[in-house]
Scaffold this motif. Structure first.
Motif, short mmCIF file in Angstrom:
data_model
loop_
_atom_site.label_atom_id
_atom_site.label_comp_id
_atom_site.label_asym_id
_atom_site.label_seq_id
_atom_site.Cartn_x
_atom_site.Cartn_y
_atom_site.Cartn_z
N VAL A 74 0.87 -1.17 0.00
CA VAL A 74 0.00 0.00 0.00
C VAL A 74 0.91 1.22 0.00
O VAL A 74 1.73 1.39 0.90
CB VAL A 74 -0.93 0.03 1.23
N LEU A 75 0.80 2.06 -1.02
CA LEU A 75 1.61 3.27 -1.11
C LEU A 75 0.86 4.43 -0.46
O LEU A 75 -0.25 4.75 -0.88
CB LEU A 75 1.93 3.61 -2.57
N LEU A 76 1.46 5.04 0.55
CA LEU A 76 0.89 6.23 1.17
C LEU A 76 1.79 7.40 0.82
O LEU A 76 2.97 7.42 1.18
CB LEU A 76 0.76 6.04 2.68
N VAL A 77 1.22 8.39 0.13
CA VAL A 77 2.02 9.40 -0.56
C VAL A 77 1.67 10.81 -0.07
O VAL A 77 0.50 11.15 0.12
CB VAL A 77 1.76 9.33 -2.09
N TRP A 147 -0.71 -2.58 -6.70
CA TRP A 147 -0.47 -1.89 -5.43
C TRP A 147 -1.57 -0.87 -5.23
O TRP A 147 -1.96 -0.17 -6.18
CB TRP A 147 0.88 -1.18 -5.45
N VAL A 148 -2.07 -0.77 -4.01
CA VAL A 148 -3.08 0.23 -3.68
C VAL A 148 -2.36 1.52 -3.28
O VAL A 148 -1.39 1.49 -2.53
CB VAL A 148 -4.00 -0.26 -2.55
N ILE A 149 -2.84 2.65 -3.79
CA ILE A 149 -2.21 3.94 -3.50
C ILE A 149 -3.24 4.88 -2.88
O ILE A 149 -4.39 4.96 -3.33
CB ILE A 149 -1.60 4.58 -4.77
N GLY A 168 -7.38 6.09 7.25
CA GLY A 168 -8.02 5.16 6.32
C GLY A 168 -7.04 4.26 5.58
O GLY A 168 -7.26 3.05 5.45
N GLY A 169 -5.95 4.87 5.06
CA GLY A 169 -4.97 4.07 4.33
C GLY A 169 -4.28 3.06 5.21
O GLY A 169 -4.08 1.90 4.83
N ILE A 180 3.21 -1.04 4.21
CA ILE A 180 3.02 0.32 3.70
C ILE A 180 4.35 0.85 3.18
O ILE A 180 5.37 0.74 3.86
CB ILE A 180 2.48 1.25 4.79
N VAL A 181 4.32 1.42 1.99
CA VAL A 181 5.50 2.10 1.44
C VAL A 181 5.23 3.60 1.51
O VAL A 181 4.38 4.11 0.77
CB VAL A 181 5.79 1.67 -0.01
N PRO A 182 5.92 4.33 2.40
CA PRO A 182 5.70 5.78 2.49
C PRO A 182 6.50 6.50 1.40
O PRO A 182 7.63 6.12 1.08
CB PRO A 182 6.24 6.12 3.88
N ILE A 183 5.91 7.54 0.82
CA ILE A 183 6.56 8.28 -0.26
C ILE A 183 6.45 9.78 -0.01
O ILE A 183 5.36 10.30 0.27
CB ILE A 183 5.94 7.93 -1.62
N ALA A 184 7.58 10.47 -0.11
CA ALA A 184 7.63 11.92 0.04
C ALA A 184 8.12 12.55 -1.26
O ALA A 184 8.84 11.91 -2.03
CB ALA A 184 8.55 12.31 1.20
N HIS A 185 7.74 13.79 -1.51
CA HIS A 185 8.20 14.51 -2.71
C HIS A 185 7.97 16.00 -2.52
O HIS A 185 7.24 16.41 -1.60
CB HIS A 185 7.46 14.03 -3.96
N ASN A 186 8.57 16.80 -3.38
CA ASN A 186 8.43 18.26 -3.26
C ASN A 186 7.86 18.89 -4.53
O ASN A 186 8.22 20.00 -4.91
CB ASN A 186 9.79 18.89 -2.95
#
Length: 265
Positions: A74-77, A147-149, A168-169, A180-186
């Protein structure tokens, strides 16, 4: 060409390319399997990433690609702009399954094509039963190899701020026993929320190591997800933050507050 002219040309590209591409999808989708439908649709994302680089100067680099698991996830972005919504399907090695309100399938062209893909549709009218439906659909998609995002903050958040991380995620991931795969970006600097202007520069997309969820407390996992993403945001975009991450930080994004304004360099 200046930023404004290039941004206008991009809007023309969206109008000129999206409708014919969606029409092409309507024609070929009935003859394709679900995975092939997805990759045809993701082709629009890959083409658009190239257009953004060539026309608007929006480039990207990915850190932590090796952290992506082989199995279900599950990708949490972090949610700052529309960039991550169109970029991730074009960048990830597996099909992504978005969770969205079922009303979106009635949006001309975009929604119609979306409705022909295996995504997770939420029916708000189901009330408390809605999550059970999401979990059932999501488990089926994970079993199919997708994969669920999800975007735990729910809405796009101004640069330098954070929203309330809804559970929820995380609740879904714990229920499905998927990491869970956490993802950060700018990306919010270059594609600001609520703005049609696009600015040149480099997006840093950082992928964290999978966070296990099996048998764990939902709130505990949610706090871990938030801490990783927000700490990582301060590493990849230090100029946007005035202090280290603290779960008690009072600068939470609140709809309607001053933080609701566009924040770009």
């Amino acid at each position: 060409m200046g930023t404004r002219i290039k941004s206008i040309v991009l809007l023309l590209y969206f109008a000129a390319f999206t409708i014919p591409y969606a029409t092409f999808c309507f024609i070929v989708f009935p003859f394709l399997s679900a995975p092939r439908r997805y990759w045809v649709a993701a082709g629009w994302c890959r083409v658009t990433l190239n257009v953004l680089r060539t026309l608007n100067g929006i480039r990207y680099r990915i850190e932590g690609m090796e952290n992506l698991p082989d199995g279900p996830a599950v990708l949490l972005v972090k949610h700052q702009s529309a960039w991550e919504t169109l970029a991730l399907p074009g960048l990830m090695p597996k099909p992504l399954c978005f969770v969205f309100k079922k009303e979106l399938v009635y949006v001309p062209f975009f929604g119609w094509a979306l409705g022909m893909l295996k995504m997770i549709k939420i029916d708000r009218k189901q009330g408390g039963a809605a999550f059970a439906s999401v979990l059932k659909q999501g488990q089926a998609r994970l079993a199919d190899g997708s994969w669920v995002i999800m975007f735990p903050e729910g809405t796009r958040i101004p640069v330098g701020r954070r929203g309330k991380y809804k559970s929820g995620g995380t609740r879904f991931a714990v229920g499905a026993q998927a990491p869970i795969v956490p993802i950060a970006h700018n990306a919010g600097h270059l594609w600001p929320r609520n703005s049609w202007l696009k600015y040149p520069g480099m997006v840093t997309l950082s992928i964290g190591k999978p966070i296990p969820t099996a048998g764990r407390n939902i709130d505990e996992v949610n706090r871990e997800v938030e801490a990783w993403i927000e700490t990582e945001m301060r590493r990849i975009d230090p100029a946007a933050y005035t202090a280290p991450y603290s779960p008690d930080d009072a600068t939470l994004y609140v709809r309607g507050s001053k933080a609701d304004s566009r924040a770009v360099d």
